[in-house]
Motif scaffolding. Sequence first.
Motif, PDB file in Angstrom:
ATOM      1  N   THR A  83       0.830  -1.204   0.000  1.00  0.00           N
ATOM      2  CA  THR A  83       0.000   0.000   0.000  1.00  0.00           C
ATOM      3  C   THR A  83       0.865   1.256   0.000  1.00  0.00           C
ATOM      4  O   THR A  83       1.963   1.278   0.573  1.00  0.00           O
ATOM      5  CB  THR A  83      -0.946   0.004   1.209  1.00  0.00           C
ATOM      6  OG1 THR A  83      -0.200  -0.193   2.417  1.00  0.00           O
ATOM      7  CG2 THR A  83      -1.979  -1.101   1.066  1.00  0.00           C
TER       8      THR A  83
ATOM      9  N   LEU B 284       2.121   5.402   0.325  1.00  0.00           N
ATOM     10  CA  LEU B 284       2.210   6.475   1.299  1.00  0.00           C
ATOM     11  C   LEU B 284       1.746   7.769   0.648  1.00  0.00           C
ATOM     12  O   LEU B 284       1.930   7.972  -0.551  1.00  0.00           O
ATOM     13  CB  LEU B 284       3.650   6.652   1.786  1.00  0.00           C
ATOM     14  CG  LEU B 284       4.362   5.429   2.359  1.00  0.00           C
ATOM     15  CD1 LEU B 284       5.798   5.804   2.730  1.00  0.00           C
ATOM     16  CD2 LEU B 284       3.619   4.872   3.545  1.00  0.00           C
TER      17      LEU B 284
ATOM     18  N   GLN C   3       2.239  11.925   1.431  1.00  0.00           N
ATOM     19  CA  GLN C   3       2.887  12.948   2.243  1.00  0.00           C
ATOM     20  C   GLN C   3       1.987  14.183   2.294  1.00  0.00           C
ATOM     21  O   GLN C   3       1.467  14.625   1.272  1.00  0.00           O
ATOM     22  CB  GLN C   3       4.253  13.322   1.656  1.00  0.00           C
ATOM     23  CG  GLN C   3       5.181  12.153   1.383  1.00  0.00           C
ATOM     24  CD  GLN C   3       5.593  11.415   2.640  1.00  0.00           C
ATOM     25  OE1 GLN C   3       5.635  12.002   3.729  1.00  0.00           O
ATOM     26  NE2 GLN C   3       5.901  10.133   2.502  1.00  0.00           N
TER      27      GLN C   3
ATOM     28  N   THR D 159       3.273  11.597   7.314  1.00  0.00           N
ATOM     29  CA  THR D 159       3.186  10.516   6.332  1.00  0.00           C
ATOM     30  C   THR D 159       1.988   9.646   6.663  1.00  0.00           C
ATOM     31  O   THR D 159       1.875   9.142   7.790  1.00  0.00           O
ATOM     32  CB  THR D 159       4.460   9.651   6.351  1.00  0.00           C
ATOM     33  OG1 THR D 159       5.582  10.462   6.006  1.00  0.00           O
ATOM     34  CG2 THR D 159       4.355   8.493   5.375  1.00  0.00           C
ATOM     35  N   PHE D 160       1.104   9.476   5.697  1.00  0.00           N
ATOM     36  CA  PHE D 160      -0.044   8.583   5.869  1.00  0.00           C
ATOM     37  C   PHE D 160       0.241   7.270   5.140  1.00  0.00           C
ATOM     38  O   PHE D 160       0.561   7.272   3.946  1.00  0.00           O
ATOM     39  CB  PHE D 160      -1.314   9.208   5.300  1.00  0.00           C
ATOM     40  CG  PHE D 160      -1.820  10.395   6.070  1.00  0.00           C
ATOM     41  CD1 PHE D 160      -2.638  10.220   7.176  1.00  0.00           C
ATOM     42  CD2 PHE D 160      -1.480  11.686   5.697  1.00  0.00           C
ATOM     43  CE1 PHE D 160      -3.111  11.307   7.900  1.00  0.00           C
ATOM     44  CE2 PHE D 160      -1.936  12.782   6.404  1.00  0.00           C
ATOM     45  CZ  PHE D 160      -2.757  12.590   7.506  1.00  0.00           C
ATOM     46  N   LYS D 161       0.118   6.165   5.857  1.00  0.00           N
ATOM     47  CA  LYS D 161       0.217   4.834   5.258  1.00  0.00           C
ATOM     48  C   LYS D 161      -1.202   4.380   4.940  1.00  0.00           C
ATOM     49  O   LYS D 161      -2.025   4.194   5.832  1.00  0.00           O
ATOM     50  CB  LYS D 161       0.905   3.866   6.235  1.00  0.00           C
ATOM     51  CG  LYS D 161       0.891   2.390   5.821  1.00  0.00           C
ATOM     52  CD  LYS D 161       1.773   2.103   4.630  1.00  0.00           C
ATOM     53  CE  LYS D 161       1.957   0.586   4.462  1.00  0.00           C
ATOM     54  NZ  LYS D 161       2.559   0.241   3.158  1.00  0.00           N
TER      55      LYS D 161
ATOM     56  N   GLU E 262      -3.346   1.912   4.300  1.00  0.00           N
ATOM     57  CA  GLU E 262      -3.671   0.500   4.357  1.00  0.00           C
ATOM     58  C   GLU E 262      -5.152   0.245   4.085  1.00  0.00           C
ATOM     59  O   GLU E 262      -5.568  -0.892   3.892  1.00  0.00           O
ATOM     60  CB  GLU E 262      -3.254  -0.071   5.712  1.00  0.00           C
ATOM     61  CG  GLU E 262      -3.182  -1.573   5.792  1.00  0.00           C
ATOM     62  CD  GLU E 262      -2.208  -2.224   4.819  1.00  0.00           C
ATOM     63  OE1 GLU E 262      -2.326  -3.439   4.598  1.00  0.00           O
ATOM     64  OE2 GLU E 262      -1.328  -1.521   4.267  1.00  0.00           O
TER      65      GLU E 262
ATOM     66  N   LEU F 213       6.496  -0.046   5.891  1.00  0.00           N
ATOM     67  CA  LEU F 213       6.652   1.359   6.269  1.00  0.00           C
ATOM     68  C   LEU F 213       8.113   1.700   6.507  1.00  0.00           C
ATOM     69  O   LEU F 213       8.594   2.758   6.074  1.00  0.00           O
ATOM     70  CB  LEU F 213       5.820   1.658   7.515  1.00  0.00           C
ATOM     71  CG  LEU F 213       5.815   3.105   7.991  1.00  0.00           C
ATOM     72  CD1 LEU F 213       5.267   4.034   6.916  1.00  0.00           C
ATOM     73  CD2 LEU F 213       5.011   3.245   9.275  1.00  0.00           C
TER      74      LEU F 213
ATOM     75  N   ASP G 191       9.792   1.957   3.085  1.00  0.00           N
ATOM     76  CA  ASP G 191       9.345   3.052   2.219  1.00  0.00           C
ATOM     77  C   ASP G 191       9.490   4.430   2.853  1.00  0.00           C
ATOM     78  O   ASP G 191       9.537   5.437   2.141  1.00  0.00           O
ATOM     79  CB  ASP G 191       7.881   2.828   1.819  1.00  0.00           C
ATOM     80  CG  ASP G 191       7.701   1.590   0.959  1.00  0.00           C
ATOM     81  OD1 ASP G 191       8.701   1.081   0.429  1.00  0.00           O
ATOM     82  OD2 ASP G 191       6.546   1.117   0.825  1.00  0.00           O
ATOM     83  N   ALA G 192       9.530   4.489   4.181  1.00  0.00           N
ATOM     84  CA  ALA G 192       9.659   5.779   4.879  1.00  0.00           C
ATOM     85  C   ALA G 192      10.625   5.621   6.041  1.00  0.00           C
ATOM     86  O   ALA G 192      10.244   5.728   7.215  1.00  0.00           O
ATOM     87  CB  ALA G 192       8.300   6.261   5.366  1.00  0.00           C
TER      88      ALA G 192
ATOM     89  N   ALA H 143       4.159   9.457  11.374  1.00  0.00           N
ATOM     90  CA  ALA H 143       3.416   8.648  10.416  1.00  0.00           C
ATOM     91  C   ALA H 143       2.102   8.231  11.064  1.00  0.00           C
ATOM     92  O   ALA H 143       2.036   7.985  12.272  1.00  0.00           O
ATOM     93  CB  ALA H 143       4.212   7.423   9.983  1.00  0.00           C
TER      94      ALA H 143
ATOM     95  N   LEU I 128      -1.248   5.593  10.458  1.00  0.00           N
ATOM     96  CA  LEU I 128      -1.799   4.467   9.710  1.00  0.00           C
ATOM     97  C   LEU I 128      -3.297   4.655   9.528  1.00  0.00           C
ATOM     98  O   LEU I 128      -4.045   4.754  10.509  1.00  0.00           O
ATOM     99  CB  LEU I 128      -1.517   3.160  10.458  1.00  0.00           C
ATOM    100  CG  LEU I 128      -1.926   1.874   9.752  1.00  0.00           C
ATOM    101  CD1 LEU I 128      -1.257   1.731   8.399  1.00  0.00           C
ATOM    102  CD2 LEU I 128      -1.608   0.675  10.635  1.00  0.00           C
TER     103      LEU I 128
END
Length: 327
Positions: free
Chosen positions: A38, A40, A42, A56-58, A60, A178, A181-182, A312, A314
């Motif tokens: 999934t 990310l 920003q 940062t939004f993950k 999911e 996560l 990727d971040a 971040a 989730l």
Amino acid sequence: MSTLRCAIRDGIMTATMDITRERIAATEAVIRPHIRRTPLVQADLVDFGLPALPVTFKLEMLQHSGSFKARGAFANLLLRQVPQAGVVAASGGNHGAAVAYAAQRLGIPATIFVPDITSPAKAERIRGYGAKLVIAGSRYADALAASEAHVAQTGALAVHAYDQAETLLGQGSVGLELEQDAPGIDTLLVAVGGGGLIGGIAAWFSGRTRIVAVEPEQSPTLHAALAAGAPVDAPAGGLAADSLAPKRVGELMFPIARAHVERVVLVSDEAIRQAQAALWSSLRLVAEPGGAAAFAALLSGRYRPSPGERIAVLVCGANTTAVTFDS
């Protein structure tokens, strides 16, 4: 079944199994062909009327079946021996949809028990994936008891929503993604129901990233457990009751949370509603109440980041009918 998969399954099923980074990585390799990596997004908190700070939004909620739960579902079905009777799960909705989806993809019969508070969106997803849906009681605990009776009668494999090793190992793959990727995130905010998600993620990071749990005020399961020193029954109500309101957190996740979750933040139903609206208004992200709960901690000020803190959040589920498209 491949030699690698057999070896992983045998290792997971040992009595002394721990939820470790190594086992999470091995599980992720098995479920990878079946799940989405999934993305990310920003953003900056100034977009939400807060002091400027990157976040940062993950996402999911873009996972198969509309939530992170598909990870744990595939881990269970791929790493455990599934009998001819198939699988059974009790769920507030998201876990049931994930097990139904995984079972459909793997050609396995599934029966899903849900309470009557399950949202229509989630019930329709379960039916749409071809599983047998059974309404049992008014809370998750009622559905769980009914599912256990079904297992005793049929011999089907029970896939627990959060208190099963494979479930935590699958959910821990969120943390693995996560971190890849971040890298360098200081703090991750995660919503908590039974604790399978935060347990797996906290096991992955193992103290290298600050993990903050977020729960509804009306369903403070982890908050109550940490105060008592063990999982205990807690109230199970509120706006996000179909995803964040079991009677108590899982036994497997509790020692992980006690060791690696820095704190629990409680948020109101109104804060969750505002977070849902803000995610849609500013980012065009659709989140169910449980999916928006982690962001509610930031938006409401219940969690106040320090200047320069790398945050971040989730966003863990999107199975809702809150957004309609009439035009």
